[in-house]
Motif scaffolding. Sequence first.
Motif, mmCIF file in Angstrom:
data_model
loop_
_atom_site.group_PDB
_atom_site.id
_atom_site.type_symbol
_atom_site.label_atom_id
_atom_site.label_comp_id
_atom_site.label_asym_id
_atom_site.label_seq_id
_atom_site.Cartn_x
_atom_site.Cartn_y
_atom_site.Cartn_z
ATOM 1 N N VAL A 1 0.833 -1.134 0.047
ATOM 2 C CA VAL A 1 0.118 0.037 -0.093
ATOM 3 C C VAL A 1 0.743 1.156 0.273
ATOM 4 O O VAL A 1 0.721 2.178 -0.942
ATOM 5 C CB VAL A 1 -0.990 0.114 1.245
ATOM 6 N N ALA A 2 1.782 1.119 0.648
ATOM 7 C CA ALA A 2 2.825 2.408 0.877
ATOM 8 C C ALA A 2 3.348 2.700 -0.524
ATOM 9 O O ALA A 2 3.609 4.004 -0.914
ATOM 10 C CB ALA A 2 3.826 2.368 1.951
ATOM 11 N N ALA A 3 3.947 1.555 -1.038
ATOM 12 C CA ALA A 3 4.820 1.675 -2.313
ATOM 13 C C ALA A 3 3.670 2.353 -3.312
ATOM 14 O O ALA A 3 4.080 3.145 -4.034
ATOM 15 C CB ALA A 3 5.445 0.235 -2.604
ATOM 16 N N VAL A 4 2.625 1.902 -3.280
ATOM 17 C CA VAL A 4 1.460 2.255 -4.241
ATOM 18 C C VAL A 4 1.134 3.583 -4.221
ATOM 19 O O VAL A 4 1.288 4.513 -5.125
ATOM 20 C CB VAL A 4 0.381 1.143 -4.672
ATOM 21 N N VAL A 5 0.853 3.765 -3.043
ATOM 22 C CA VAL A 5 0.531 5.403 -2.577
ATOM 23 C C VAL A 5 1.356 6.374 -2.886
ATOM 24 O O VAL A 5 1.500 7.164 -3.702
ATOM 25 C CB VAL A 5 -0.023 5.422 -1.256
ATOM 26 N N ILE A 6 2.823 6.172 -2.709
ATOM 27 C CA ILE A 6 3.747 6.912 -2.772
ATOM 28 C C ILE A 6 4.107 7.158 -4.220
ATOM 29 O O ILE A 6 4.316 8.182 -4.679
ATOM 30 C CB ILE A 6 5.074 6.370 -2.025
ATOM 31 N N ALA A 7 4.326 6.178 -4.912
ATOM 32 C CA ALA A 7 4.644 6.176 -6.556
ATOM 33 C C ALA A 7 3.564 6.755 -7.053
ATOM 34 O O ALA A 7 3.879 7.438 -8.093
ATOM 35 C CB ALA A 7 4.733 4.674 -6.804
ATOM 36 N N ARG A 8 2.169 6.637 -6.855
ATOM 37 C CA ARG A 8 1.355 7.289 -7.559
ATOM 38 C C ARG A 8 1.290 8.766 -7.363
ATOM 39 O O ARG A 8 0.874 9.720 -8.235
ATOM 40 C CB ARG A 8 -0.140 6.714 -7.354
ATOM 41 N N GLN A 9 1.673 9.417 -6.228
ATOM 42 C CA GLN A 9 1.706 10.677 -5.812
ATOM 43 C C GLN A 9 2.758 11.565 -6.435
ATOM 44 O O GLN A 9 2.636 12.772 -6.313
ATOM 45 C CB GLN A 9 1.727 10.932 -3.917
ATOM 46 N N PHE A 10 3.824 10.846 -7.118
ATOM 47 C CA PHE A 10 4.849 11.596 -7.529
ATOM 48 C C PHE A 10 4.505 11.916 -9.225
ATOM 49 O O PHE A 10 5.231 12.717 -9.760
ATOM 50 C CB PHE A 10 6.392 11.079 -7.192
ATOM 51 N N GLY A 11 3.496 11.481 -9.636
ATOM 52 C CA GLY A 11 2.877 11.707 -10.694
ATOM 53 C C GLY A 11 1.768 12.892 -10.787
ATOM 54 O O GLY A 11 1.250 12.888 -9.542
ATOM 55 N N ALA A 12 1.488 13.400 -11.627
ATOM 56 C CA ALA A 12 0.453 14.225 -11.788
ATOM 57 C C ALA A 12 -0.916 13.706 -11.350
ATOM 58 O O ALA A 12 -1.103 12.545 -12.304
ATOM 59 C CB ALA A 12 0.308 15.402 -12.789
ATOM 60 N N ARG A 13 -1.810 13.991 -10.472
ATOM 61 C CA ARG A 13 -3.056 13.241 -10.197
ATOM 62 C C ARG A 13 -4.135 14.348 -10.012
ATOM 63 O O ARG A 13 -4.094 15.223 -9.396
ATOM 64 C CB ARG A 13 -2.984 12.361 -8.890
ATOM 65 N N ARG A 14 -5.228 13.832 -10.639
ATOM 66 C CA ARG A 14 -6.502 14.773 -10.464
ATOM 67 C C ARG A 14 -6.942 14.444 -9.284
ATOM 68 O O ARG A 14 -7.323 13.219 -8.853
ATOM 69 C CB ARG A 14 -7.242 14.609 -11.663
ATOM 70 N N ILE A 15 -7.548 15.409 -8.453
ATOM 71 C CA ILE A 15 -8.176 15.286 -7.032
ATOM 72 C C ILE A 15 -9.689 15.128 -7.516
ATOM 73 O O ILE A 15 -10.211 16.194 -7.999
ATOM 74 C CB ILE A 15 -7.772 16.216 -6.379
ATOM 75 N N GLY A 16 -10.387 14.067 -7.366
ATOM 76 C CA GLY A 16 -11.897 14.081 -7.661
ATOM 77 C C GLY A 16 -12.461 14.743 -6.574
ATOM 78 O O GLY A 16 -12.185 14.962 -5.516
ATOM 79 N N SER B 1 3.410 15.374 -5.671
ATOM 80 C CA SER B 1 3.984 15.481 -4.551
ATOM 81 C C SER B 1 5.491 16.038 -4.883
ATOM 82 O O SER B 1 6.046 15.973 -5.956
ATOM 83 C CB SER B 1 4.484 14.148 -3.949
ATOM 84 N N THR B 2 6.304 16.636 -4.190
ATOM 85 C CA THR B 2 7.300 17.363 -4.546
ATOM 86 C C THR B 2 8.519 16.780 -3.540
ATOM 87 O O THR B 2 8.338 15.830 -3.037
ATOM 88 C CB THR B 2 7.311 18.810 -3.734
ATOM 89 N N LYS B 3 9.876 17.245 -3.868
ATOM 90 C CA LYS B 3 10.931 16.683 -3.123
ATOM 91 C C LYS B 3 10.892 16.816 -1.524
ATOM 92 O O LYS B 3 11.179 16.018 -0.895
ATOM 93 C CB LYS B 3 12.214 17.275 -3.810
ATOM 94 N N ALA B 4 10.064 17.873 -1.357
ATOM 95 C CA ALA B 4 9.788 18.057 0.114
ATOM 96 C C ALA B 4 9.026 17.170 0.800
ATOM 97 O O ALA B 4 9.207 16.611 1.991
ATOM 98 C CB ALA B 4 9.277 19.441 0.377
ATOM 99 N N ALA B 5 7.965 16.700 -0.027
ATOM 100 C CA ALA B 5 6.985 15.605 0.407
ATOM 101 C C ALA B 5 7.959 14.158 0.640
ATOM 102 O O ALA B 5 7.542 13.434 1.466
ATOM 103 C CB ALA B 5 6.241 15.345 -0.603
ATOM 104 N N ALA B 6 8.773 13.980 -0.349
ATOM 105 C CA ALA B 6 9.675 12.702 -0.253
ATOM 106 C C ALA B 6 10.739 13.001 1.096
ATOM 107 O O ALA B 6 10.882 11.824 1.722
ATOM 108 C CB ALA B 6 10.634 12.578 -1.447
#
Length: 179
Positions: free
Chosen positions: A13-28, A95-100
């Motif tokens: 779950v952590a890997a999927v969530v983190i990986a998805r957040q570093f690409g642009a994602r539309r907030i529903g 997500s940004t580098k600061a988020a990482a």
Amino acid sequence: MSGLMNTALILAVAAVVIARQFGARRIGSDRRWWIVPAVLAVMALREPGVIDPHHQIEASLLLGTELVTALAIGAGWAWTTRMWAEPDGAVWSRSTKAAAAVWAAGICLRLGLFGIGTLVGVHQTSSALMLGLAVTLLVRSGLLTWRAQSLRPAVTGQSQGRSPAYGDGVGRALRKERL
């Protein structure tokens, strides 16, 4: 579920969530942002051993510290995420580098808590970690949803067709990635 399965689920779950957040994602705009954290929390709380029965005070303090850490990581992750609104009103995040850095600091803090628990002799299961992940995701998702509401244009056709974005003035433009 065994501790090994819980650990594998947490890592997945952590890997999927983190990986998805570093690409642009539309907030529903749906109101179901809390479902995944709720499922994780239920799974964590249904397992016995969240609190070590032989060290209840120490285990409770560690769990409380884990949850406060998770809350801080979720808030830090949400506030270090860049958000912008498109002219059509769609809100996007990345997500940004600061988020990482927030995630890296959180992992270090959690490893430190695990080490402290081991030194004190508290039997620790993956349930506390799963509960912490649920709190992190819940806080982050809630804050992003709240921030997205302030970015959505109140009326279509705002001046210059663009609403302000958190992180405006950042040197490089981010490309919108569609999935």
